[in-house]
Design a protein around this motif. Structure first.
Motif, PDB file in Angstrom:
ATOM      1  N   PRO A 384       5.066   8.710  11.811  1.00 33.32           N
ATOM      2  CA  PRO A 384       3.782   9.161  12.181  1.00 33.32           C
ATOM      3  C   PRO A 384       2.620   8.907  11.096  1.00 33.32           C
ATOM      4  N   LYS A 385       3.188   8.517   9.994  1.00 30.77           N
ATOM      5  CA  LYS A 385       2.458   8.152   8.897  1.00 30.77           C
ATOM      6  C   LYS A 385       2.194   6.755   8.476  1.00 30.77           C
ATOM      7  N   GLY A 386       1.069   6.396   8.259  1.00 26.50           N
ATOM      8  CA  GLY A 386       0.971   4.825   7.875  1.00 26.50           C
ATOM      9  C   GLY A 386       1.624   4.432   6.693  1.00 26.50           C
ATOM     10  N   PRO A 387       1.903   3.319   6.198  1.00 26.17           N
ATOM     11  CA  PRO A 387       2.776   2.722   4.977  1.00 26.17           C
ATOM     12  C   PRO A 387       1.709   2.814   3.993  1.00 26.17           C
ATOM     13  N   LYS A 388       0.353   2.681   3.946  1.00 27.71           N
ATOM     14  CA  LYS A 388      -0.735   2.533   2.881  1.00 27.71           C
ATOM     15  C   LYS A 388      -0.124   1.613   1.931  1.00 27.71           C
ATOM     16  N   ASN A 389      -0.248   1.889   0.631  1.00 25.84           N
ATOM     17  CA  ASN A 389       0.202   0.955  -0.379  1.00 25.84           C
ATOM     18  C   ASN A 389       1.425   0.387  -0.339  1.00 25.84           C
ATOM     19  N   GLY A 390       2.428   1.350   0.248  1.00 23.30           N
ATOM     20  CA  GLY A 390       3.835   0.891   0.324  1.00 23.30           C
ATOM     21  C   GLY A 390       4.168  -0.009   1.507  1.00 23.30           C
ATOM     22  N   ILE A 391       3.212  -0.783   2.161  1.00 24.12           N
ATOM     23  CA  ILE A 391       3.460  -1.658   3.209  1.00 24.12           C
ATOM     24  C   ILE A 391       4.243  -3.038   2.686  1.00 24.12           C
ATOM     25  N   ASP A 392       4.269  -3.157   1.329  1.00 26.44           N
ATOM     26  CA  ASP A 392       5.276  -4.195   0.904  1.00 26.44           C
ATOM     27  C   ASP A 392       6.457  -4.029   1.069  1.00 26.44           C
ATOM     28  N   VAL A 393       6.957  -2.774   1.168  1.00 24.03           N
ATOM     29  CA  VAL A 393       8.410  -2.733   1.554  1.00 24.03           C
ATOM     30  C   VAL A 393       8.652  -3.194   2.866  1.00 24.03           C
ATOM     31  N   TYR A 394       7.972  -2.964   3.920  1.00 24.20           N
ATOM     32  CA  TYR A 394       8.100  -3.268   5.239  1.00 24.20           C
ATOM     33  C   TYR A 394       8.055  -4.723   5.392  1.00 24.20           C
ATOM     34  N   LEU A 395       6.885  -5.521   4.645  1.00 19.78           N
ATOM     35  CA  LEU A 395       6.921  -6.828   4.911  1.00 19.78           C
ATOM     36  C   LEU A 395       7.985  -7.701   4.191  1.00 19.78           C
ATOM     37  N   GLN A 396       9.020  -7.224   3.677  1.00 21.59           N
ATOM     38  CA  GLN A 396      10.159  -8.031   2.835  1.00 21.59           C
ATOM     39  C   GLN A 396      10.737  -8.979   3.884  1.00 21.59           C
ATOM     40  N   PRO A 397      11.202  -8.536   5.195  1.00 16.87           N
ATOM     41  CA  PRO A 397      11.805  -9.474   6.070  1.00 16.87           C
ATOM     42  C   PRO A 397      11.038 -10.579   6.533  1.00 16.87           C
ATOM     43  N   LEU A 398       9.790 -10.405   6.714  1.00 18.29           N
ATOM     44  CA  LEU A 398       8.719 -11.292   6.933  1.00 18.29           C
ATOM     45  C   LEU A 398       8.507 -12.354   5.815  1.00 18.29           C
ATOM     46  N   PHE A 434     -11.462  -2.864   5.782  1.00 15.85           N
ATOM     47  CA  PHE A 434     -11.433  -2.782   4.448  1.00 15.85           C
ATOM     48  C   PHE A 434     -10.498  -1.968   3.775  1.00 15.85           C
ATOM     49  N   PRO A 435      -9.966  -0.545   4.288  1.00 18.82           N
ATOM     50  CA  PRO A 435      -8.896  -0.121   3.783  1.00 18.82           C
ATOM     51  C   PRO A 435      -7.539  -0.697   3.734  1.00 18.82           C
ATOM     52  N   ALA A 436      -7.225  -1.455   4.796  1.00 15.34           N
ATOM     53  CA  ALA A 436      -6.107  -2.215   4.936  1.00 15.34           C
ATOM     54  C   ALA A 436      -6.021  -3.288   3.962  1.00 15.34           C
ATOM     55  N   LEU A 437      -7.040  -3.656   3.742  1.00 13.52           N
ATOM     56  CA  LEU A 437      -7.394  -5.173   2.834  1.00 13.52           C
ATOM     57  C   LEU A 437      -6.657  -4.433   1.387  1.00 13.52           C
ATOM     58  N   GLY A 438      -7.320  -3.303   1.016  1.00 14.06           N
ATOM     59  CA  GLY A 438      -6.890  -2.736  -0.231  1.00 14.06           C
ATOM     60  C   GLY A 438      -5.392  -2.262  -0.319  1.00 14.06           C
ATOM     61  N   ASN A 439      -4.663  -2.301   0.916  1.00  7.29           N
ATOM     62  CA  ASN A 439      -3.214  -1.975   1.045  1.00  7.29           C
ATOM     63  C   ASN A 439      -2.403  -3.272   0.638  1.00  7.29           C
ATOM     64  N   LEU A 440      -2.985  -4.367   1.161  1.00  8.48           N
ATOM     65  CA  LEU A 440      -2.356  -5.662   1.342  1.00  8.48           C
ATOM     66  C   LEU A 440      -2.398  -6.183  -0.190  1.00  8.48           C
ATOM     67  N   SER A 441      -3.777  -6.235  -0.518  1.00  5.51           N
ATOM     68  CA  SER A 441      -4.118  -7.022  -1.809  1.00  5.51           C
ATOM     69  C   SER A 441      -3.738  -6.391  -3.016  1.00  5.51           C
ATOM     70  N   GLY A 442      -3.649  -4.968  -3.131  1.00  5.05           N
ATOM     71  CA  GLY A 442      -3.232  -4.118  -4.225  1.00  5.05           C
ATOM     72  C   GLY A 442      -4.848  -3.757  -4.988  1.00  5.05           C
ATOM     73  N   TRP A 443      -5.721  -4.310  -4.479  1.00 10.82           N
ATOM     74  CA  TRP A 443      -6.955  -3.786  -5.237  1.00 10.82           C
ATOM     75  C   TRP A 443      -7.292  -2.427  -4.630  1.00 10.82           C
ATOM     76  N   SER A 444      -7.773  -1.713  -5.575  1.00 13.49           N
ATOM     77  CA  SER A 444      -8.250  -0.277  -4.722  1.00 13.49           C
ATOM     78  C   SER A 444      -9.770  -0.505  -4.570  1.00 13.49           C
ATOM     79  N   THR A 445      -9.810  -0.098  -3.180  1.00 16.67           N
ATOM     80  CA  THR A 445     -11.135  -0.560  -2.400  1.00 16.67           C
ATOM     81  C   THR A 445     -12.160   0.957  -2.717  1.00 16.67           C
TER      82      THR A 445
END
Length: 815
Positions: A384-398, A434-445
């Motif tokens: 139920p919670k979004g991955p936020k900054n930890g989305i990199d964990v889920y992107l590994q297979p891709l 804009f918030p998801a851009l920060g999650n993917l790029s690593g830059w705090s927005t």
């Protein structure tokens, strides 16, 4: 006649290749006609059933397009002999028989089409015959033989309309759209099986096995509930997270390996659903039509210096220069990635957040790039919670797949050339809010340095009275415009040494705005991309429009009003005790005369906007969302319409100062020009300089609290358009519509992600089959082959009205 007749499949009939091909065909056909100077019209509506003169046929081919079934075969009905036709022998097989049946309105035997489809799905050459397949002693051949025998037989003896496969696909479509449960689907199949003459499966399980054979499946990967790690590869058999030691399973008792006395199935707490990208990219080349479209950017694109497509952009061309081996084969795939969270339930009180990761293919023509049927979901991250900054964990297979596609490539069969080639793929950029851009790029927005393009050069100040950050001082961009975003090498140097542990043990680097090094830098080419993470024009325009309306109508919060302006500016000049001085001492704003609408003008603006009549589907009912004291219920597209059409109209005759009204109209015009589907580099360069002047004028007319980060970001949008091309390929509108479509898939609210995954592969399978078999009589209706919304009669009338625009000249060319 020429061998290459791919021009009949071109989607854009304005191209010179298509128009010259039509003229060449008519010259050939009318030179051999012997019936009152008329020939059969081969357009997609007439299908060689109607006769017409040159003007009639030319008009139909230009406005309606070719009958794709007839266009690439031997033109027997127009006087072409077998000796004259030098095309591929496979294209001529049974052509006369099929065409005669089509003209007589009789159904075509679709078994051959189904066999070709299954050949392609199992990666066999179309030229192999059945005897050759029996000689290959491998499991794949056995699977192929079983599918041919069981699924390509007619649904009953003598049926020429449906095979077992086509019938199941059509029935599966009804199940998906009608919200039929799996049990009901099985029971219905079993009921129909009682009719002994029907050759159909007897359970939903058999149908699902077929879908897996067609390459429309997905893989479940267990994940830590705290987003620390995935249980895959070397960690596949772990029962607890290596980082936080949280149990993998819902019931702690089930952590122990299952014994013979306990047959209960262990249920993971969180699951990532991975839709493998490689088989889906290979399917793009199975159908001849889609295989031709995958070359469009190199062979059919109009290269006249106008930006119409990402292939016209500097980002695409610079990538080709740096990676020449990749650009040599136009079939290599260029991808874009988008992700965002959405609430899969209808209840707004629910905070459940599901995150799909969606890929777009940019090889395709402009009218197909952002179509829903051509988008591919690669990952589905459970809530139920979004991955936020930890989305990199889920992107590994891709990322693993993208690395494989970039390095060694994948052997793929091209149905257009009838040859195998080594397919490679590259990711060009990401598209996010804009918030998801920060999650993917690593830059705090957020904070003083929220702008990812200005990065460490961001100029901002804290407004202690209004309790927000202020981003002003745009006059520093007046000479050269806003700077480009940091290069990949700069980002790598800034993020060197940042090691992040995701999940509950995640480390936060307070000394730097960088919170991590993005997982995308594991792609060897990522640092070379000119644009890596796009600023989303949709959300920026929406936020700017909302800010303008709230400030003009004085619908503000407690700390947002004009009354705070004097104290905010005073504290910028003289910060409170213990606080540092202003970050831009030479750019401290002056207290001006700020304007807001009177009650009478507010009513006039609301009346204009509420009473405007727009075409059906152009916008929502803005009148019910718009009032003098509130603005609520407006969608992003409503703000798009307001900014580009309605707001300039509404403020023309109200008591605003001329300078303020003129500046707002210029800002609206900036967004209107920016969102144009075709533009030149010079036009975008002019917008790049115009937006700086507009923002400088706004700084004189609005208080500092107005200039939040969303009012600063437009200064970078024109530069991104210069580099990456038109914004309609890089904004969130098609993505948001796609998320709404995924939301409609939810059947079981206890497991929304499971419902979405099952319905997605159903629709994907239907789209694939309908695209491959559209030339046969098996009409599997899906998104890929929906009919035009304009009726044939209306289209005929429009053709007559605009006939003078495309009249053949004396030389046979279109005027």
């Amino acid at each position: 006649m020429p061998k290459d007749r791919s021009w009949v499949l071109l989607g854009d009939r304005r191209l010179a290749a298509y128009q010259n091909g039509c003229v060449e065909f008519m010259d050939f056909a009318f030179a051999r006609c012997d019936v009152d100077n008329k020939i059969r019209c081969p357009c997609r509506d007439c299908k060689c059933r109607k006769w017409g003169d040159r003007e009639f046929v030319h008009k139909h081919l230009l406005w309606r397009g070719w009958d794709k079934m007839y266009g690439q075969r031997r033109w027997t009905l127009h006087g072409e002999s077998e000796e004259q036709y030098i095309g591929d022998e496979m294209n001529n097989t049974n052509h006369t028989e099929i065409l005669e049946v089509a003209i007589s309105n009789e159904p075509v035997d679709v078994r051959d089409n189904m066999e070709d489809l299954l050949h392609a799905c199992l990666h066999h050459d179309h030229h192999h015959d059945q005897e050759d397949l029996h000689e290959e002693p491998n499991p794949e051949t056995d699977d192929f033989r079983t599918l041919i025998e069981e699924w390509c037989i007619p649904v009953y003896d003598g049926c020429r309309v449906y095979t077992k496969l086509s019938f199941v696909m059509e029935f599966y479509k009804i199940k998906s759209r009608g919200k039929m449960s799996d049990n009901t689907f099985t029971e219905t199949l079993q009921l129909m099986r009682k009719l002994d003459f029907l050759n159909i499966p007897d359970s939903f399980y058999e149908v699902k096995k077929l879908i897996g054979k067609l390459g429309c499946g997905y893989v479940k990967i267990d994940a830590c509930e705290n987003d620390c790690m995935l249980f895959w590869k070397d960690d596949l058999n772990l029962n607890a997270c290596k980082v936080c030691n949280a149990s993998r399973w819902k019931n702690p008792v089930e952590n122990q390996p299952s014994s013979s006395t306990s047959q209960r199935k262990r249920v993971p707490k969180k699951v990532l659903r991975h839709f493998p990208l490689i088989p889906r990219l290979k399917r793009l080349f199975i159908c001849q039509k889609s295989a031709i479209n995958m070359r469009w950017h190199a062979e059919s694109r109009c290269n006249d210096g106008v930006l119409r497509h990402p292939a016209d952009s500097d980002a695409w061309k610079e990538f080709d220069k740096k990676h020449e081996s990749f650009s040599l084969d136009p079939r290599n795939v260029r991808l874009g990635l988008a992700t965002d969270g959405f609430n899969p339930f209808g209840s707004l009180s629910s905070k459940h957040s599901t995150w799909p990761v969606i890929l777009m293919v940019y090889n395709l023509p402009p009218n197909m790039c952002m179509q829903r049927s051509n988008m591919m979901m690669s990952l589905l991250i459970s809530g139920p919670k979004g991955p936020k900054n930890g989305i990199d964990v889920y992107l590994q297979p891709l990322i693993d797949e993208l690395n494989e596609l970039w390095g060694s490539g994948i052997t793929t069969f091209d149905s257009y050339t009838k040859q195998y080639f080594n397919m490679r793929a590259a990711l060009l950029w990401t598209i996010n809010d804009f918030p998801a851009l920060g999650n993917l790029s690593g830059w705090s927005t957020s904070g003083y340095l929220a702008c990812p393009s200005c990065a460490e050069n961001t100029v901002s100040e804290r407004l202690y009275k209004s309790n927000k950050q202020c981003y002003m001082g745009h006059s520093r961009f007046s000479e050269d415009g806003a700077p480009p975003p940091p290069s990949g090498d700069e980002v790598l140097s800034k993020t060197e040494g940042i090691n992040v542990t995701f999940g509950v043990g995640q480390t936060v680097h307070r000394a730097s705005q960088w919170r991590k090094r993005s997982i995308f830098f594991e792609l060897p080419y990522w640092k070379d991309n000119l644009i890596r993470h796009n600023l989303d024009v949709m959300h920026i325009e929406k936020n700017v429009g909302e800010l303008l309306l709230r400030w003009l109508l004085n619908i503000l919060g407690k700390n947002d009003g004009f009354d705070n302006a004097k104290e905010d500016i005073g504290k910028i000049k003289k910060p409170p005790s213990g606080k540092s001085g202003p970050r831009f001492p030479n750019l401290v704003p002056k207290l001006g005369k700020y304007h807001k609408l009177s009650s009478q003008s507010k009513k006039a603006v609301c009346d204009v906007i509420a009473n405007v009549k727009v075409p059906n589907g152009y916008a929502s009912n803005i009148a019910r969302c718009f009032g003098e004291d509130k603005i609520g219920g407006l969608k992003s597209h409503d703000y798009h319409v307001l900014m580009q059409q309605l707001l300039p109209l509404a403020i023309r005759n109200v008591d605003l100062p001329k300078k303020l009204a003129s500046t707002i109209i210029q800002l609206c015009s900036f967004f209107r020009e920016l969102c144009s589907k075709t533009n030149s580099i010079e036009d975008f360069r002019k917008l790049h300089s115009d937006i700086v002047k507009i923002l400088c004028d706004l700084e004189k007319l609005f208080p500092p609290a107005f200039f939040v980060v969303m009012m600063h970001l437009p200064v970078h949008l024109a530069h991104e358009a210069m580099v990456a091309g038109p914004v309609n390929y890089r904004w969130m509108y098609p993505i948001e519509r796609y998320l709404g479509h995924l939301k409609s898939f939810v059947r079981n609210k206890k497991c929304p992600e499971g419902s979405i995954a099952e319905c997605y592969i159903t629709e994907e399978c239907l789209n694939f089959c309908s695209l491959y078999t559209e030339s046969s009589s098996m009409n599997i209706s899906a998104k890929a082959n929906l009919p035009d919304r304009i009726s044939a009669q209306t289209w005929e009338r429009l053709c007559d009205q605009f006939h003078s625009i495309s009249t053949p000249g004396d030389d046979g060319k279109v005027i």
